[in-house]
Design an enzyme around this catalytic site. Structure first.
Site, PDB file in Angstrom:
ATOM      1  CE1 TYR A  69      -3.282   2.776   0.312  1.00 19.05           C
ATOM      2  CE2 TYR A  69      -4.139   1.982   2.248  1.00 19.05           C
ATOM      3  CZ  TYR A  69      -4.150   2.817   1.460  1.00 19.05           C
ATOM      4  OH  TYR A  69      -5.188   3.774   1.569  1.00 19.05           O
ATOM      5  CB  CYS A  70       0.924   4.573   0.153  1.00 20.80           C
ATOM      6  SG  CYS A  70       1.556   6.191  -0.160  1.00 20.80           S
ATOM      7  CB  ILE A  71       5.816   4.601   0.679  1.00 25.44           C
ATOM      8  CG1 ILE A  71       7.273   4.662   0.526  1.00 25.44           C
ATOM      9  CG2 ILE A  71       5.390   4.262   2.048  1.00 25.44           C
ATOM     10  CD1 ILE A  71       8.017   5.457   1.573  1.00 25.44           C
TER      11      ILE A  71
END
Length: 800
Positions: free
Chosen positions: A538-540
């Site tokens: 998720y994301c980074i």
């Protein structure tokens, strides 16, 4: 004998007491009577003489006919009946004495004489007391006519204020009744003779404020007075809290001088090459401003005061009806829009060859426009003014309390609280899915969740959440918990809870996080006795998952069966709204800050992300909290948003420079653990979910990164809404839909969208079907046991 400088005052006072028709002889008698009263000590002469003159003017209406004073003025005043003695005010600070009795003094034989004698003496007595208590009394001589006018005007003014304040509970000067009320003839107690100088209110107190605003002896309504006292103590707390703020490197506080030089050079160039354009913009602005002012003046002259119709799109900041109906607020709003348009046109007119410079100047211009909105100031915010009046200042005091609380909670930094921090407890009313901490290291805790079905898929699933925030965004409450939903679908689920780093983690880098990914995978395979697993980033954490998959590919390790990316970026060619922050001045400032403190602090990151949506995440919450005095809402998603984490210093700089600025993972390759990693090395079956209005990881940038991955089995889902709400979108709500497309990845993202189909409801079910086909056969559910304690573990409770 009276001094030379006192003679004109005595003369004038005697003439004022006499009627207009009095002759020269009567004037001489008046002077003799005034001189006869001037017997006390030298130091009291100026004060007593001036107050005596005022007293004679104040007592003039008591005699129906003018009667010349006689030499018998030396008769002791004590011979006068008690009923005729003038009543002294309860507080000596009263600006002027009132008539002694309701009956005219001339009703008795010799009444005029007695009034003159006793009036002069008592006026002198009152003058001595008032001079000691009234700070306005001085020794400088003034003409008697001016003194008489002041004596007439001042009581009426204070009386009017007293009448206005009386319904609110305020008491006028000296506790006297309003002007015009009958005055009691009972002599005042002896205690009233004592000067009130010792009872003067302390400077800065509510009593001092009341006296300064409404007159000597005035008192504010009790609630308003209490609020003013609370403001004083809160101000001291605020000063102490601001003193705790730790200084940051200048580079993280503002753009560097290069941006200012670029903007100045561009403007000078425009002025030299196109002076008519610059002058035209100025003339247009001033013309629009003058036209606006003239329209308002014309409406005022006509007496209509009807605001013109609103122009432009509706702005929810100006939702109060007064912005349209009230001429003042409507004028302010329209002028703000004129100013905003002028600033935008000036910025867009600059000749800037570098797109990054243009984006930055336009971004900072928008920040200034948002900051200068009239809603951000108390004097031009009708909502705040109305509430302050309704609550007698209570809303402003509560707002100051909220401000002090925010500064204290953030160690001197002013960060607006978006949610009530006392409304939620992780593990109690959010993040409550049952599970066990099955591993704990210096960098992470690994949580295995308790199954809710008798059988589960044999291939386990691991979620790697971002370490910029905490994992419980996926488990806020049972109704919208993605973690609970996945477990209910029959998956053995593991989730990583990252450590909130302190300065001792300064040397932790991207290689440490990739190593942690590999270590987590090993633990999960051992605990489930499997050779493969499915993963989510998720994301980074999705960006780092792509690096890990590239590393595994180059090592020939095929442990990952399938991968899912939530709002993850791998191609940073277009920096989008982060352009303002990803230039050399800011990144160098972050590098200096990380070298000095060991971490990139959560407060700095919170501020950065908040100003990407300043009206929604900064100014709007600040108005509600600090001006309206409202408590932040009990909103779980916003509570999570304010529960940020630090980033290790080395890791933050590597991510910003190598991945964001230089885009090495897509271009030349990212050097890590002895390998040059490239996005094309990601060849496992994958599914990517992006969000339509995501301003942190724009869906088009996410799509481009997925398109460059080497996998032959790629699925892309576009969810409606933003970075968080688009992911935390349970099927039960049926709030946001999603898009799928069979256009493939051979052309650009717009072609994919043009051929996409919209589907009602959440994407969870569609992804669940995709995952189930890659999760293996069903086996008996796996109990996580006791491990290192229950979920959500220990690391999630650590605050930055």
């Amino acid at each position: 004998m009276a001094g030379k400088d006192e003679k004109p005052e005595s003369e004038t006072g005697a003439q004022t007491a006499a009627s207009p028709g009095r002759g020269r002889k009567a004037g001489a008698k008046g002077r003799a009577a005034a001189q006869a009263e001037a017997a006390p000590a030298e130091s009291d002469k100026p004060k007593r003489t001036r107050r005596a003159k005022s007293a004679s003017v104040a007592e003039q209406p008591a005699a129906p006919k003018a009667t010349a004073p006689k030499p018998a003025a030396a008769k002791p005043a004590t011979a006068k009946p008690a009923a005729e003695q003038p009543v002294k005010p309860a507080a000596p600070k009263a600006a002027a004495p009132k008539p002694a009795a309701a009956k005219p003094a001339a009703a008795k034989p010799g009444g005029a004489k007695a009034a003159t004698k006793s009036g002069a003496r008592n006026a002198a007595s009152r003058a001595r007391a008032a001079s000691r208590s009234d700070p306005r009394t001085g020794t400088r001589r003034k003409p008697a006519a001016k003194s008489a006018a002041k004596a007439k005007a001042e009581p009426a003014t204070l009386g009017a204020v007293d009448e206005a304040l009386r319904p609110l509970g305020a008491v006028g000067p000296g506790g006297l009744p309003p002007m015009g009320a009958p005055v009691a003839t009972t002599p005042a107690p002896a205690a009233a003779e004592k000067p009130a100088a010792d009872a003067s209110p302390a400077p800065g107190s509510a009593a001092a404020f009341a006296e300064a605003a409404f007159g000597v002896g005035s008192r504010l309504p009790e609630k308003l007075a209490q609020n003013i006292e609370r403001i004083e103590s809160l101000t001291q707390r605020l000063i102490s809290a601001l003193a705790q703020r730790r200084p940051h490197s200048p580079g993280v506080e503002m753009p560097g001088p290069d941006l200012f030089a670029t903007a100045t050079s561009a403007w000078i160039k425009l002025l030299a090459e196109q002076p008519e354009r610059v002058i035209g913009q100025q003339v247009s602005y001033w013309g629009e401003t003058l036209r606006h002012f003239a329209e308002a003046q014309a409406a005022l002259a006509r007496g209509t005061l009807t605001p013109p119709p609103s122009e432009g799109p509706r702005d929810r900041r100006f939702s109060n009806p007064l912005w349209e109906a009230h001429p003042f607020f409507n004028f302010i709003k329209r002028q703000y829009h004129i100013n905003a348009q002028a600033l935008q046109e000036a910025a867009s007119a600059l000749d800037l060859p570098e797109m990054s410079d243009r984006r930055r100047i336009e971004w900072f211009t928008r920040q200034m426009i948002d900051m200068m909105a009239p809603t951000n100031f108390l004097a031009t915010n009708p909502d705040a003014l109305e509430k302050a009046l309704e609550t007698e200042g209570e809303s402003l005091v509560k707002g100051l309390e909220n401000l002090v609380r925010d500064v204290e909670q953030n160690s001197g930094e002013l960060i607006v609280s978006l949610a009530d921090r006392d409304a939620f407890r992780v593990g109690e009313n959010i993040g409550t899915s049952e599970g066990t901490v099955v591993a704990r290291t210096r960098l992470y805790e690994l949580i295995q969740y308790k199954p809710t079905t008798p059988q589960v898929h044999e291939i386990p699933l691991v979620i790697f959440p971002p370490w910029i925030n905490k994992f419980y965004i996926l488990d806020l409450k049972p109704q919208n918990s993605l973690i609970k939903w996945i477990v209910d679908q029959g998956h053995t689920l593991f989730v990583v809870a990252w450590k909130n780093p302190d300065p001792s983690y300064a040397d932790t880098g991207m290689d440490d996080y990739v190593s942690a990914y590999l270590e987590v995978m090993d633990r999960v395979l051992d605990l489930t006795d499997q050779k493969k697993l499915n993963v989510v980033g998720y994301c980074i954490a999705g960006t780092t998952l792509a690096l890990t998959l590239s590393l595994l590919k180059q090592r020939g390790d095929d442990r990952v069966n399938a991968a899912t990316f939530f709002t993850a970026l791998t191609d940073f060619a277009d920096q989008g709204e982060f352009t303002a922050y990803l230039q050399e001045d800011f990144v160098s400032g972050i590098e200096e800050e990380a070298a000095r403190t060991g971490v990139l602090g959560a407060q700095l990151m919170t501020r950065t992300f908040s100003f990407l949506r300043a009206n929604d995440l900064v100014w709007g919450p600040a108005i509600r909290s600090y001006m309206l005095g409202e408590m932040p809402p009990a909103f779980d998603l916003l509570f999570w948003n304010g529960d940020g984490t630090n980033l290790p210093g080395r890791m933050a700089v590597e991510y910003l420079r190598s991945l964001c600025q230089q885009n090495r993972f897509v271009r030349d390759g990212f050097e890590l653990m002895g390998h040059r990693l490239h996005v094309g090395d990601v060849t496992v079956p994958l599914c990517a979910i992006a969000c339509e209005t995501d301003h942190i990881a724009p869906w088009k940038d996410s799509w481009r990164g997925i398109a460059q991955m080497g996998s032959k089995d790629k699925t892309f889902i576009l969810s409606e809404s933003g970075h968080i709400a688009g992911i935390v979108n349970p099927p039960s709500k049926k709030k946001y839909g999603h898009y799928t497309s069979d256009a493939g990845f051979d052309r650009d993202e717009q072609h994919w969208l043009d051929r996409a189909q919209h589907h009602e409801g959440s994407w969870w079910g569609r992804w669940g079907e995709w995952l189930a086909r890659r999760a293996g056969e069903m086996v008996e559910a796996r109990d996580p046991g006791e491990g290192f304690g229950p979920a959500p573990g220990l690391y999630v409770h650590e605050r930055a």
